[in-house]
Scaffold this motif. Structure first.
Motif, mmCIF file in Angstrom:
data_model
loop_
_atom_site.group_PDB
_atom_site.id
_atom_site.type_symbol
_atom_site.label_atom_id
_atom_site.label_comp_id
_atom_site.label_asym_id
_atom_site.label_seq_id
_atom_site.Cartn_x
_atom_site.Cartn_y
_atom_site.Cartn_z
ATOM 1 N N GLU A 130 0.827 -1.205 0.000
ATOM 2 C CA GLU A 130 0.000 0.000 0.000
ATOM 3 C C GLU A 130 0.865 1.261 0.000
ATOM 4 O OE1 GLU A 130 -2.391 -3.276 2.045
ATOM 5 O OE2 GLU A 130 -0.305 -2.621 1.915
ATOM 6 N N SER A 131 1.885 1.264 0.845
ATOM 7 C CA SER A 131 2.786 2.420 0.911
ATOM 8 C C SER A 131 3.513 2.626 -0.409
ATOM 9 C CB SER A 131 3.791 2.239 2.048
ATOM 10 O OG SER A 131 3.134 2.151 3.292
ATOM 11 N N ASP A 132 3.881 1.528 -1.057
ATOM 12 C CA ASP A 132 4.557 1.612 -2.349
ATOM 13 C C ASP A 132 3.636 2.225 -3.398
ATOM 14 O OD1 ASP A 132 7.021 0.770 -3.873
ATOM 15 O OD2 ASP A 132 5.504 -0.300 -5.033
ATOM 16 N N TYR A 133 2.389 1.815 -3.394
ATOM 17 C CA TYR A 133 1.395 2.363 -4.330
ATOM 18 C C TYR A 133 1.280 3.881 -4.148
ATOM 19 C CZ TYR A 133 -3.164 2.896 -6.684
ATOM 20 O OH TYR A 133 -4.187 3.297 -7.523
ATOM 21 N N ILE A 134 1.200 4.325 -2.890
ATOM 22 C CA ILE A 134 1.038 5.756 -2.612
ATOM 23 C C ILE A 134 2.282 6.545 -3.004
ATOM 24 C CG2 ILE A 134 0.732 7.443 -0.757
ATOM 25 C CD1 ILE A 134 -1.820 5.942 -1.632
ATOM 26 N N ARG A 135 3.461 5.963 -2.783
ATOM 27 C CA ARG A 135 4.690 6.656 -3.210
ATOM 28 C C ARG A 135 4.669 6.935 -4.705
ATOM 29 N NH1 ARG A 135 7.381 3.504 0.757
ATOM 30 N NH2 ARG A 135 7.702 1.800 -0.724
ATOM 31 N N HIS A 136 4.152 5.998 -5.476
ATOM 32 C CA HIS A 136 4.083 6.205 -6.917
ATOM 33 C C HIS A 136 3.070 7.281 -7.265
ATOM 34 C CE1 HIS A 136 5.457 1.750 -7.145
ATOM 35 N NE2 HIS A 136 6.470 2.564 -6.990
ATOM 36 N N VAL A 137 1.954 7.325 -6.543
ATOM 37 C CA VAL A 137 0.949 8.368 -6.770
ATOM 38 C C VAL A 137 1.559 9.751 -6.517
ATOM 39 C CG1 VAL A 137 -1.226 9.350 -5.942
ATOM 40 C CG2 VAL A 137 -1.027 6.881 -6.280
ATOM 41 N N LEU A 138 2.275 9.884 -5.410
ATOM 42 C CA LEU A 138 2.864 11.177 -5.070
ATOM 43 C C LEU A 138 3.975 11.576 -6.039
ATOM 44 C CD1 LEU A 138 3.055 10.876 -1.166
ATOM 45 C CD2 LEU A 138 1.493 12.297 -2.518
ATOM 46 N N LYS B 242 4.532 8.624 -10.827
ATOM 47 C CA LYS B 242 5.131 7.540 -11.604
ATOM 48 C C LYS B 242 4.295 6.275 -11.451
ATOM 49 C CE LYS B 242 10.019 8.920 -11.173
ATOM 50 N NZ LYS B 242 9.935 10.029 -10.216
ATOM 51 N N THR B 243 4.423 5.408 -12.415
ATOM 52 C CA THR B 243 3.840 4.080 -12.288
ATOM 53 C C THR B 243 4.845 3.175 -11.588
ATOM 54 O OG1 THR B 243 4.739 3.300 -14.398
ATOM 55 C CG2 THR B 243 2.582 4.411 -14.454
ATOM 56 N N ALA B 244 4.377 2.022 -11.110
ATOM 57 C CA ALA B 244 5.281 1.063 -10.475
ATOM 58 C C ALA B 244 6.378 0.638 -11.455
ATOM 59 C CB ALA B 244 4.501 -0.137 -9.984
ATOM 60 N N LYS B 245 6.011 0.483 -12.711
ATOM 61 C CA LYS B 245 6.984 0.060 -13.711
ATOM 62 C C LYS B 245 8.083 1.101 -13.880
ATOM 63 C CE LYS B 245 7.378 -1.451 -18.534
ATOM 64 N NZ LYS B 245 6.661 -1.699 -19.806
ATOM 65 N N GLN B 246 7.706 2.386 -13.894
ATOM 66 C CA GLN B 246 8.703 3.448 -14.041
ATOM 67 C C GLN B 246 9.657 3.485 -12.852
ATOM 68 O OE1 GLN B 246 5.868 6.649 -14.566
ATOM 69 N NE2 GLN B 246 6.388 6.867 -16.743
ATOM 70 N N ALA B 247 9.126 3.279 -11.644
ATOM 71 C CA ALA B 247 9.973 3.263 -10.449
ATOM 72 C C ALA B 247 10.963 2.108 -10.495
ATOM 73 C CB ALA B 247 9.106 3.183 -9.197
ATOM 74 N N GLN B 248 10.502 0.961 -10.959
ATOM 75 C CA GLN B 248 11.386 -0.202 -11.056
ATOM 76 C C GLN B 248 12.449 0.007 -12.127
ATOM 77 O OE1 GLN B 248 8.294 -2.986 -11.802
ATOM 78 N NE2 GLN B 248 7.438 -2.723 -9.757
ATOM 79 N N GLU B 249 12.065 0.617 -13.237
ATOM 80 C CA GLU B 249 13.022 0.882 -14.307
ATOM 81 C C GLU B 249 14.114 1.837 -13.839
ATOM 82 O OE1 GLU B 249 10.519 2.299 -17.412
ATOM 83 O OE2 GLU B 249 10.093 0.289 -18.229
ATOM 84 N N GLN B 250 13.755 2.753 -12.933
ATOM 85 C CA GLN B 250 14.737 3.691 -12.405
ATOM 86 C C GLN B 250 15.812 2.958 -11.605
ATOM 87 O OE1 GLN B 250 13.766 6.819 -9.250
ATOM 88 N NE2 GLN B 250 13.690 8.023 -11.124
ATOM 89 N N ILE B 251 15.389 2.008 -10.764
ATOM 90 C CA ILE B 251 16.357 1.222 -9.995
ATOM 91 C C ILE B 251 17.185 0.343 -10.928
ATOM 92 C CG2 ILE B 251 16.615 -0.582 -8.255
ATOM 93 C CD1 ILE B 251 14.188 0.528 -6.848
#
Length: 516
Positions: free
Chosen positions: A443-451, A454-463
């Motif tokens: 849930e916290s991960d979902y909200i971080r992406h909202v803020l 970014k989408t979850a995929k974009q956050a993962q691509e960054q790492i």
């Protein structure tokens, strides 16, 4: 008699002279030491992140958008999978059976959060304290042991862009939702003890001198600028002083509620969707109706406009919060990174991760100047910056401060080995996987992406992009990241450490600064 008095005075004078402080032997500076990393034979290799980290065999997420400002999400748990996983985990680590379970799959859970991606919230610290008083008030009114346990499980989480309430207990989800929603009803704060709220908030300010929040506040003011929303919207003493005399708390409560975009996450081990309904009559009107107060403007980094360091500085400055007779010096060093996200998120763990970062290795393991020194990349909607923090003994003040600065300079002059870059990438991948395995981690991960927009995929691509960096690319990122003048704030005994700092950093000017 006179001789006796004279003799007594002489004796006391000698005692007092003996009690005078001996000279402080300040620690000498050293050139930075860096770890030598080698790849272990047969060591496991973490695979790049994929979208599958948001999906597990034991749970499925279904979402329904019920209004322009409210989305309901429900996790359905596969009980047979959970049972099998529990048995396997118990066989691997039996000691967990003696520990308190924080993510008990047999309990129902709620994560209710409001977010403001495009503007900072006003005084979330005040609202959190008021919520705590409201929780205590409601818990004392309960007769049911089950509901008392529910209130005991409630936790409040706040940032300058979100406010969340979580709960885990055995009550049914409809009861739990009613309890959670009560905190945001119009009359919620009508009968709480405002004097207690006020007293606790003032006490928190004094406690901050010991916990580090005092220096953190001064540091943010110097780094971001006094007029940045992140500095204006917390620790509002005017509001705190007027809590008892006015209805400003109630006004703040409703204004904040109507400004937020809301997400409700529910989870149950039972195979039912009783809590997951599209019937708008089951929800409070304030949650379902569209609000004109919800902002949809794009994020704007306000740091450059408010940061006094963004103008041309002729002389670098070290600010000191004077704390006479303290035996430790607290240190904060920060750089505004101007949306250099990859650089910020790579350098932070490279230098500042605990136990394996360069700063921890050198300043603790090699030189013994501190118990801990760390780095963080703050990637917030209205600002992005990199900072390093730690504490050291008074006699180490100058050496510790210079040691951190020397390591930032070294990154702009020498290439980092590929093995060290790989270790940073492994750390970031592992940290993300572990964060998802915590209570309310998904849930916290979902909200971080909202803020972050970014989408979850974009956050993962960054790492994953960090894992592909070459030493040459990281050198360039380091030069860009550390191109601005660092903001430095210390808290300690100014009279005793100032000369040592001047000796070690002669090109820096030192200025006193108030914490009030």
């Amino acid at each position: 008699m006179r001789q006796y008095l004279t003799r007594t005075i002489c004796i006391f004078s000698l005692i007092l002279m003996g009690c005078q402080h001996s000279p402080i032997n300040f620690t000498e500076s050293q050139p930075p030491n860096t770890p030598k990393l080698t790849q272990l034979a047969n060591a496991p290799v973490l695979q790049p992140l994929s979208s599958s980290v948001n999906e597990t065999p034991s749970q499925k997420l279904t979402s329904i958008r019920l209004s322009s400002r409210f989305t309901s999400h429900h996790w359905t748990t596969n009980q047979s999978t959970v049972n099998k996983s529990t048995v396997n985990q118990s066989a691997v680590n039996k000691r967990e059976t003696d520990q308190e379970t924080t993510n008990d799959q047999s309990l129902n859970s709620i994560y209710f959060i409001g977010v403001s991606p495009h503007s900072a919230l006003e005084s979330p610290d005040v609202l959190i304290e008021a919520f705590s008083q409201r929780r205590a008030q409601l818990a004392n009114q309960q007769q049911s042991a089950e509901l008392i346990a529910c209130y005991d499980s409630i936790r409040f989480r706040a940032s300058l862009h979100s406010m969340a309430i979580t709960m885990q207990c055995s009550a049914n989800l409809s009861q739990m939702q009613k309890v959670i929603m009560d905190f945001w009803q119009n009359e919620s704060f009508n009968n709480i003890n405002l004097e207690t709220v006020q007293r606790n908030l003032k006490l928190n300010k004094h406690i901050g001198a010991f916990t580090g929040s005092e220096i953190d506040q001064v540091f943010r003011q110097q780094l971001l600028g006094a007029d940045h929303p992140y500095n204006l919207n917390i620790n509002n003493q005017e509001l705190i002083n007027e809590l008892v005399k006015t209805n400003r708390l109630q006004q703040l409560h409703i204004a904040t509620r109507d400004k937020l975009q809301w997400h409700l996450f529910t989870r149950t081990s039972k195979e039912n969707n009783d809590s997951f309904t599209e019937n708008k009559n089951d929800w409070p009107l304030w949650l379902i109706q569209d609000s004109a107060n919800v902002s949809s403007e794009p994020n704007q980094d306000l740091t450059a406009a408010n940061n006094p360091a963004s103008s041309v500085e002729t002389t670098p400055t070290i600010y000191i919060i004077d704390a006479p007779d303290t035996v430790q010096t607290q240190v904060r060093i920060g750089f505004v990174t101007n949306n250099n996200t990859i650089g910020c998120k790579t350098i932070s763990p490279l230098l500042g991760r605990g136990y394996s970062g360069r700063l921890f290795y050198d300043l603790r393991e090699v030189r013994g100047l501190t118990y801990g020194v760390y780095g963080r990349c703050i990637d917030a909607p209205l600002s992005q910056y990199l900072f390093f923090y730690g504490s050291t003994a008074l006699e180490n003040s100058g050496a510790f401060l210079q040691g951190i600065l020397d390591h930032t300079k070294l990154l702009t002059e020498q290439k980092v080995s590929q093995a060290e870059i790989d270790s940073v990438a492994t750390y970031l991948i592992g940290r993300r996987l572990l964060s998802l395995d915590t209570t309310f981690g998904h849930e916290s991960d979902y909200i971080r992406h909202v803020l972050a927009g970014k989408t979850a995929k974009q956050a993962q691509e960054q790492i994953n992009a960090i894992s592909q960096l070459t030493p040459e690319q990281l050198l360039q990122l380091s030069i860009e990241t550390f191109s601005s003048q660092p903001t430095i704030v210390l808290r300690g005994d100014a009279d005793k450490m100032t000369q040592d700092i001047r000796d070690k950093l002669p090109n820096w000017q030192i200025k006193p600064i108030s914490a009030n």
